[in-house]
Design an enzyme around this catalytic site. Structure first.
Site, PDB file in Angstrom:
ATOM      1  N   GLU A  18      29.398  -2.554 -47.446  1.00  0.00           N
ATOM      2  CA  GLU A  18      29.543  -2.115 -46.046  1.00  0.00           C
ATOM      3  C   GLU A  18      29.398  -3.292 -45.081  1.00  0.00           C
ATOM      4  OE1 GLU A  18      30.333   0.822 -44.512  1.00  0.00           O
ATOM      5  OE2 GLU A  18      30.946   1.370 -46.527  1.00  0.00           O
ATOM      6  N   CYS A  69      46.094   6.616 -41.336  1.00  0.00           N
ATOM      7  CA  CYS A  69      45.970   6.574 -39.876  1.00  0.00           C
ATOM      8  C   CYS A  69      45.722   5.124 -39.455  1.00  0.00           C
ATOM      9  CB  CYS A  69      44.820   7.482 -39.425  1.00  0.00           C
ATOM     10  SG  CYS A  69      44.859   7.806 -37.653  1.00  0.00           S
ATOM     11  N   CYS A  83      51.859   9.681 -40.190  1.00  0.00           N
ATOM     12  CA  CYS A  83      51.461  11.049 -39.850  1.00  0.00           C
ATOM     13  C   CYS A  83      52.171  12.082 -40.727  1.00  0.00           C
ATOM     14  CB  CYS A  83      51.745  11.320 -38.383  1.00  0.00           C
ATOM     15  SG  CYS A  83      50.916  10.145 -37.304  1.00  0.00           S
ATOM     16  N   CYS A 103      49.926  12.857 -43.533  1.00  0.00           N
ATOM     17  CA  CYS A 103      48.500  13.011 -43.208  1.00  0.00           C
ATOM     18  C   CYS A 103      48.052  14.465 -43.447  1.00  0.00           C
ATOM     19  CB  CYS A 103      48.266  12.615 -41.758  1.00  0.00           C
ATOM     20  SG  CYS A 103      46.569  12.893 -41.247  1.00  0.00           S
ATOM     21  N   CYS A 147      46.311  17.639 -35.402  1.00  0.00           N
ATOM     22  CA  CYS A 147      45.996  16.364 -34.736  1.00  0.00           C
ATOM     23  C   CYS A 147      46.613  16.352 -33.340  1.00  0.00           C
ATOM     24  CB  CYS A 147      46.534  15.200 -35.571  1.00  0.00           C
ATOM     25  SG  CYS A 147      46.379  13.623 -34.718  1.00  0.00           S
TER      26      CYS A 147
HETATM   27  S1  SF4 Z   1      48.315  12.920 -37.844  1.00  0.00           S
HETATM   28 FE1  SF4 Z   1      46.723  12.166 -36.472  1.00  0.00          FE
HETATM   29  S2  SF4 Z   1      44.989  11.702 -37.822  1.00  0.00           S
HETATM   30 FE2  SF4 Z   1      46.824  11.900 -39.116  1.00  0.00          FE
HETATM   31  S3  SF4 Z   1      47.637   9.824 -39.315  1.00  0.00           S
HETATM   32 FE3  SF4 Z   1      48.661  10.758 -37.587  1.00  0.00          FE
HETATM   33  S4  SF4 Z   1      47.454  10.154 -35.810  1.00  0.00           S
HETATM   34 FE4  SF4 Z   1      46.178   9.820 -37.601  1.00  0.00          FE
END
Ligand code: SF4
Length: 357
Positions: free
Chosen positions: A41, A196, A203, A206, A212
């Site tokens: 970390e 992201c 997206c 995602c 989102c």
């Molecule tokens: S949908 Fe939203 S959380 Fe997912 S990658 Fe795109 S911007 Fe990021």
């Protein structure tokens, strides 16, 4: 503060995605314990995973546990950190390892306040250690998580502002599940690092895209809000590369605080005349001529440093250094383990290469 609806299946969707597509083979994900998670970390702060992996492996080879790290000399620790930058991280690790040995009987603190009292461990790092290594429910809020959350909830304002950061902590706490916290923590970090991403977030793949806010409004690139710009000043310095007739280079041990604290570097001056008088005073010798090398620029978070390296070969016999704690003659191709700032290491490599020609 605006009220947000916490989608209750946000953690489940991230965990399901992580189980199928997340990273499971990173070195710190093997033989997991608080010490390994802590080192990873700290190394991962402001540094990419691909850069950290070889440093982490070498660090673990030499300092496999808290005790070895605490017993090592700081110079040795800084030597294995050389090139990673932000050297305060290495100095803090070393100090914290000694505190764990001296004040906690060598046992990694199991109490969050004791962990937060160690140098260099902030709330997010402590949360990552406890959630990843011990499965305890603690939120994290590193750069990747901030990006995911500011986009998912369309949070306005630069995350470095206290008010915005506190809001993000509140949201991060609410999203953190009571079960499978280690997988969730790894999942949200992975999502930020691989899907992201800062530029061109993916997206379409995602797992939380249908809720989102940024994606639904095509505003992904607005978040997180950038830090307000201000120009950073330029400072200038001269690095004196003083080489004796055995090919050794004079290095100076820098004070423990300030830039490159406790690292070894070339003595610094503001003019060539200053170098001449310093060499006469400290080494009892005159320099006939110096060779100016190409200007280098090194950027810190709060200023640029323009470095003019000047190289002088001294017909110098024996060790004439008066202050042996502060200065040493360094053999560039030898085996002295010293922590060095990146521009110093680079210039020493150039000298070794040119001398070998
Ligand atoms: S949908 Fe939203 S959380 Fe997912 S990658 Fe795109 S911007 Fe990021």
């Amino acid at each position: 503060m605006p009220a947000f609806s916490m989608n209750p299946d946000f953690p489940e969707r991230l965990i399901t995605w992580f189980n199928m597509h997340g990273r499971h083979d990173l070195p710190w994900q093997q033989h997991v314990n608080p010490y390994r998670v802590w080192i990873s970390e700290i190394m991962l702060q402001q540094t990419q995973v691909t850069t950290v992996i070889p440093y982490f492996n070498t660090f673990m080879d030499h300092f496999p546990d808290c005790e070895t790290l605490a017993n090592a000399h700081l110079d040795e620790v800084l030597h294995y950190w050389t090139g990673l930058g932000y050297y305060a991280r290495a100095r803090n690790l070393h100090r914290a390892a000694r505190i764990i040995m001296d004040e906690h009987g060598g046992i990694f603190p199991a109490d969050i306040d004791q962990l937060l009292a160690l140098p260099g461990i902030g709330r997010s790092t402590a949360g990552a250690i406890f959630s990843l290594a011990c499965g305890q429910r603690h939120a994290i809020l590193d750069g990747n998580v901030k990006r995911v959350l500011t986009r998912f909830h369309a949070i306005k304002g630069w995350p470095g502002l206290l008010q915005v950061e506190l809001e993000l902590w509140r949201i991060a706490e609410q999203h953190t599940p009571h079960k499978n916290v280690a997988s969730y923590t790894q999942a949200i970090m992975d999502l930020g690092a691989t899907v992201c991403t800062r530029r061109n977030p993916r997206c379409d793949i995602c797992p939380v895209n249908n809720d989102c806010c940024a994606f639904q409004q095509s505003r992904q690139h607005e978040f997180p809000y950038p830090k307000p710009r201000k120009s950073i000043p330029v400072r200038k310095t001269i690095f004196a590369i003083l080489e004796n007739n055995q090919g050794e280079i004079l290095l100076e041990h820098r004070p423990p605080t300030g830039i490159w604290g406790s690292l070894w570097a070339f003595p610094e001056f503001s003019s060539e005349d200053e170098i001449q008088s310093w060499v006469e005073k400290e080494l009892g010798f005159s320099i006939n001529s110096v060779v100016c090398k190409s200007m280098m620029r090194h950027t810190f978070s709060h200023f640029h440093l323009e470095i003019m390296p000047v190289h002088a070969r001294l017909e110098l016999q024996g060790n004439r250094i008066k202050d042996g704690d502060r200065y040493c003659w360094y053999e560039p191709s030898g085996k002295q383990y010293l922590g060095m700032a990146t521009p110093v290491k680079k210039l020493l490599q150039e000298i070794t290469f040119n001398n070998g020609e």
